[in-house]
Design a protein around this motif. Structure first.
Motif, PDB file in Angstrom:
ATOM      1  N   HIS A 186       1.639   6.712  -6.805  1.00  0.00           N
ATOM      2  CA  HIS A 186       0.565   7.650  -7.143  1.00  0.00           C
ATOM      3  C   HIS A 186       1.007   9.093  -6.906  1.00  0.00           C
ATOM      4  CE1 HIS A 186      -3.440   9.251  -7.694  1.00  0.00           C
ATOM      5  NE2 HIS A 186      -3.333   9.865  -6.526  1.00  0.00           N
ATOM      6  N   ALA A 187       1.658   9.345  -5.790  1.00  0.00           N
ATOM      7  CA  ALA A 187       2.129  10.699  -5.484  1.00  0.00           C
ATOM      8  C   ALA A 187       3.154  11.157  -6.521  1.00  0.00           C
ATOM      9  CB  ALA A 187       2.730  10.757  -4.076  1.00  0.00           C
ATOM     10  N   GLU A 222       0.832  -1.206   0.000  1.00  0.00           N
ATOM     11  CA  GLU A 222       0.000   0.000   0.000  1.00  0.00           C
ATOM     12  C   GLU A 222       0.868   1.258   0.000  1.00  0.00           C
ATOM     13  OE1 GLU A 222      -3.296   2.459  -0.034  1.00  0.00           O
ATOM     14  OE2 GLU A 222      -3.233   0.300  -0.342  1.00  0.00           O
ATOM     15  N   ALA A 223       1.913   1.266   0.797  1.00  0.00           N
ATOM     16  CA  ALA A 223       2.802   2.432   0.856  1.00  0.00           C
ATOM     17  C   ALA A 223       3.500   2.644  -0.484  1.00  0.00           C
ATOM     18  CB  ALA A 223       3.835   2.247   1.970  1.00  0.00           C
ATOM     19  N   ASN A 224       3.937   1.562  -1.117  1.00  0.00           N
ATOM     20  CA  ASN A 224       4.571   1.691  -2.434  1.00  0.00           C
ATOM     21  C   ASN A 224       3.588   2.204  -3.478  1.00  0.00           C
ATOM     22  OD1 ASN A 224       7.128   0.908  -1.638  1.00  0.00           O
ATOM     23  ND2 ASN A 224       6.752  -1.249  -2.051  1.00  0.00           N
ATOM     24  N   ARG A 260       0.978   4.141  -2.884  1.00  0.00           N
ATOM     25  CA  ARG A 260       0.757   5.572  -2.609  1.00  0.00           C
ATOM     26  C   ARG A 260       1.939   6.416  -3.085  1.00  0.00           C
ATOM     27  NH1 ARG A 260      -2.440   5.996   3.155  1.00  0.00           N
ATOM     28  NH2 ARG A 260      -4.148   4.644   2.504  1.00  0.00           N
ATOM     29  N   THR A 261       3.136   5.898  -2.917  1.00  0.00           N
ATOM     30  CA  THR A 261       4.322   6.616  -3.391  1.00  0.00           C
ATOM     31  C   THR A 261       4.284   6.755  -4.912  1.00  0.00           C
ATOM     32  OG1 THR A 261       5.639   5.838  -1.528  1.00  0.00           O
ATOM     33  CG2 THR A 261       6.850   6.609  -3.456  1.00  0.00           C
ATOM     34  N   THR A 306       5.452  10.177   1.290  1.00  0.00           N
ATOM     35  CA  THR A 306       5.032   8.804   0.977  1.00  0.00           C
ATOM     36  C   THR A 306       6.242   7.891   0.792  1.00  0.00           C
ATOM     37  OG1 THR A 306       4.808   9.338  -1.375  1.00  0.00           O
ATOM     38  CG2 THR A 306       2.814   9.468  -0.016  1.00  0.00           C
ATOM     39  N   ARG A 326       7.381   6.981   4.245  1.00  0.00           N
ATOM     40  CA  ARG A 326       6.473   5.985   4.825  1.00  0.00           C
ATOM     41  C   ARG A 326       6.722   4.605   4.216  1.00  0.00           C
ATOM     42  NH1 ARG A 326       1.037   9.704   4.998  1.00  0.00           N
ATOM     43  NH2 ARG A 326       1.610  10.844   6.891  1.00  0.00           N
ATOM     44  N   ALA A 327       7.037   4.572   2.932  1.00  0.00           N
ATOM     45  CA  ALA A 327       7.354   3.292   2.286  1.00  0.00           C
ATOM     46  C   ALA A 327       8.648   2.712   2.852  1.00  0.00           C
ATOM     47  CB  ALA A 327       7.462   3.475   0.774  1.00  0.00           C
ATOM     48  N   ALA A 350       4.652  15.693  -0.891  1.00  0.00           N
ATOM     49  CA  ALA A 350       3.851  14.464  -0.757  1.00  0.00           C
ATOM     50  C   ALA A 350       4.652  13.254  -1.223  1.00  0.00           C
ATOM     51  CB  ALA A 350       2.556  14.586  -1.555  1.00  0.00           C
TER      52      ALA A 350
END
Length: 140
Positions: free
Chosen positions: A34-35, A27-29, A31-32, A84, A87-88, A80
């Motif tokens: 996507h950002a 999920e973190a990857n 989101r990264t 992200t 967080r990843a 962002a």
């Protein structure tokens, strides 16, 4: 020695935690990625913004304000991406720690299985030796 691996419940729990950590990392990857895509899209919009070559001062001011707003949006998108990505990294570290714990418990489970198998083989050998000894005594 007990037949069952005493830490089997803990091993199941740790495997579940590893799966959860892997899902969080995925999920973190996502989101990264996507950002990052969003940041690239904003940069493309900003780079395609042109200033008017002719026109009144109000059009010029509007173009400058538009460019300043897009610059702020691109800056926020860059932040962002950094957040992200961090967080990843944290999720990757958590998954690695969970995987290490599972690997350690797996090794203990494997060692336990080897010991149980060796114990079974020793017991079987004792039975075979006893049977051979009895047969030898009967033939003598």
């Amino acid at each position: 020695m007990t037949r069952d691996f005493r830490l089997s419940g803990l091993l199941r729990l740790r495997r579940l935690q590893e799966e959860q950590a892997a899902a969080a990392l995925s999920e973190a990857n996502s989101r990264t990625a996507h950002a990052h895509e969003e940041h690239q899209a904003f940069r493309a919009v900003m780079s395609s913004t042109l200033f008017p070559t002719h026109g009144d001062p109000n059009e010029w001011r509007a173009a400058v304000a538009d460019r300043a707003a897009m610059s702020a949006i691109v800056g926020e998108a860059a932040i962002a991406v950094q957040v992200t990505a961090r967080r990843a990294e944290i999720a990757a570290a958590e998954w690695t720690a969970a995987r290490t714990t599972v690997a350690t418990l797996d090794k203990l489970a494997d060692r336990h299985e080897v010991l149980v198998r060796a114990e079974d083989e020793r017991a079987e050998q004792l039975v075979l030796d006893e049977a051979a000894s009895r047969r030898h005594q009967e033939n003598s």
